[in-house]
Design an enzyme around this catalytic site. Sequence first.
Site, PDB file in Angstrom:
ATOM      1  N   CYS A  63       1.982 -48.712  -2.612  1.00  0.00           N
ATOM      2  CA  CYS A  63       1.335 -48.872  -3.996  1.00  0.00           C
ATOM      3  C   CYS A  63       2.167 -48.384  -5.150  1.00  0.00           C
ATOM      4  O   CYS A  63       2.559 -49.124  -6.145  1.00  0.00           O
ATOM      5  CB  CYS A  63      -0.035 -48.159  -4.227  1.00  0.00           C
ATOM      6  SG  CYS A  63       0.078 -46.417  -3.959  1.00  0.00           S
ATOM      7  N   HIS A 115      -3.575 -43.323  -5.008  1.00  0.00           N
ATOM      8  CA  HIS A 115      -3.230 -44.762  -5.251  1.00  0.00           C
ATOM      9  C   HIS A 115      -2.961 -45.199  -6.679  1.00  0.00           C
ATOM     10  O   HIS A 115      -3.652 -44.489  -7.488  1.00  0.00           O
ATOM     11  CB  HIS A 115      -4.569 -45.691  -4.578  1.00  0.00           C
ATOM     12  CG  HIS A 115      -4.026 -47.086  -4.575  1.00  0.00           C
ATOM     13  ND1 HIS A 115      -3.319 -47.300  -3.688  1.00  0.00           N
ATOM     14  CD2 HIS A 115      -4.783 -48.238  -4.881  1.00  0.00           C
ATOM     15  CE1 HIS A 115      -3.181 -48.877  -3.523  1.00  0.00           C
ATOM     16  NE2 HIS A 115      -4.162 -49.311  -4.524  1.00  0.00           N
ATOM     17  N   HIS A 132      -1.976 -54.338  -7.208  1.00  0.00           N
ATOM     18  CA  HIS A 132      -1.689 -53.235  -6.169  1.00  0.00           C
ATOM     19  C   HIS A 132      -1.061 -53.676  -5.101  1.00  0.00           C
ATOM     20  O   HIS A 132      -1.420 -54.655  -4.331  1.00  0.00           O
ATOM     21  CB  HIS A 132      -2.794 -52.285  -6.257  1.00  0.00           C
ATOM     22  CG  HIS A 132      -3.960 -52.654  -5.501  1.00  0.00           C
ATOM     23  ND1 HIS A 132      -4.506 -52.040  -4.312  1.00  0.00           N
ATOM     24  CD2 HIS A 132      -4.873 -53.705  -5.841  1.00  0.00           C
ATOM     25  CE1 HIS A 132      -5.539 -52.873  -4.134  1.00  0.00           C
ATOM     26  NE2 HIS A 132      -5.723 -53.814  -5.257  1.00  0.00           N
TER      27      HIS A 132
END
Length: 161
Positions: A63, A115, A132
């Site tokens: 990510c 994340h 992402h």
Amino acid sequence: MVKFLKRYLTLLIIIPINIGAVMNSDIQISNYKVIGEQIVNTATKYIGVKYRYGHSSPNGFDCSGLTQYVYNKHGIKISRTAKDQYKQGEKVKKNELQSGDLVFFQGKKSKGVRHVGIVVDTLENGQFKFIHASCSNGVRISYSYETYYKIRYIGARRILV
């Protein structure tokens, strides 16, 4: 007459300065929107690229590798990890998000930033669409109202250039 001229000249000097400040602010916002859209356009080129932990190239992304790689393509240097990226730029309220802003989420089992994604577009009620690198699906677009992300949202940052 002299009093009138002094007041008139003062207004001539002050007004352009204030207008200039407002125009400069508008230009900054406008420039950020253009850069944000360019960042999103670049990121979408990598949809479908597989997830690879610790990687930051078109051969595979995690990510934060995706966000760092995409921003770097536009000459914007950001840190390598999601945790460090969360410390950069300016905090953005959820209802003020723009394309190109970074959005952050906590992990399944752990608190704190785990994340990161890039806002693609804003939706109603402060919701947003973001791109992402997902562990299970690689680079993809998801929505903030999806249960997994909805309950893990931490915040957003705007990386100003």
